[in-house]
Write an enzyme that holds these catalytic residues in place. Sequence first.
Site, PDB file in Angstrom:
ATOM      1  N   ASP A   1       0.835  -1.201   0.000  1.00  0.00           N
ATOM      2  CA  ASP A   1       0.000   0.000   0.000  1.00  0.00           C
ATOM      3  C   ASP A   1       0.869   1.250   0.000  1.00  0.00           C
ATOM      4  OD1 ASP A   1      -2.537   1.505   0.424  1.00  0.00           O
ATOM      5  OD2 ASP A   1      -1.636   1.925   2.371  1.00  0.00           O
TER       6      ASP A   1
ATOM      7  N   GLU B   1      -1.969  -5.362  -3.577  1.00  0.00           N
ATOM      8  CA  GLU B   1      -0.981  -4.607  -2.803  1.00  0.00           C
ATOM      9  C   GLU B   1       0.134  -5.524  -2.316  1.00  0.00           C
ATOM     10  OE1 GLU B   1      -4.005  -1.165  -1.036  1.00  0.00           O
ATOM     11  OE2 GLU B   1      -3.519  -2.928   0.175  1.00  0.00           O
TER      12      GLU B   1
END
Length: 228
Positions: free
Chosen positions: A52, A124
């Site tokens: 992320d 992610e």
Amino acid sequence: MAQAKLSADLQALQDRLGHAFADPRLLRRAVTHASMSGPGREDNQRLEFLGDRVLGLVMAEALLKADRKASEGQLAPRYNALVRKEACADVAREIGLGEALKLGRSEQMSGGRRKLALLGDAMEAVIAAVYLDAGFEVAQALILRLWGDRIGAVEEDAKDAKTALQEWAQGRGLPPPVYAVVERTGPDHAPVFTIEAQLASGETAQATANAKRQAEQAAAKALLERLD
């Protein structure tokens, strides 16, 4: 060869990613959901946390380069549109990431390979796996390639529809919109939701999607278009 250690589904995913892992264990961990973790098998949650942040840095830099005159107020909603779970899940679907997910039986039975949250989290985690395997520049190149035209095409005001509708209501002294489940159909492993977005002033709009969150966003967008 390290590549021979990958199962057929992970080898196919690696080919679609266009990155040959020096350490295949990273890719295997990136696609392992918590429902499949156990002794000797780590899940992808820590990788998701890292990925992320890597994605965020790449997108922030890409947006600054794409529009050198944009203000922070213009850049922030564009950034949010590119890094939110929906965008990650869309990219994950394009590369067939769901086919390679390692899920526990309960998640498999409940349609986990199609769930927005699982796909977004795994995307992610894959980004983090590439970053740890080959460094920032390789991860950056992968992200820019996979996100592709999304970066240049992101809307001037890319706030998600629910946020935009809430701001519309607040700007007129109204309470936040309410989202009501009108109907839920389909089997438990593949539900379909019809959601109605409601304003205190009486305006409403409905939308249907395979995930409650998606249906809420679509209903908010439909109501915004009606208000415009």
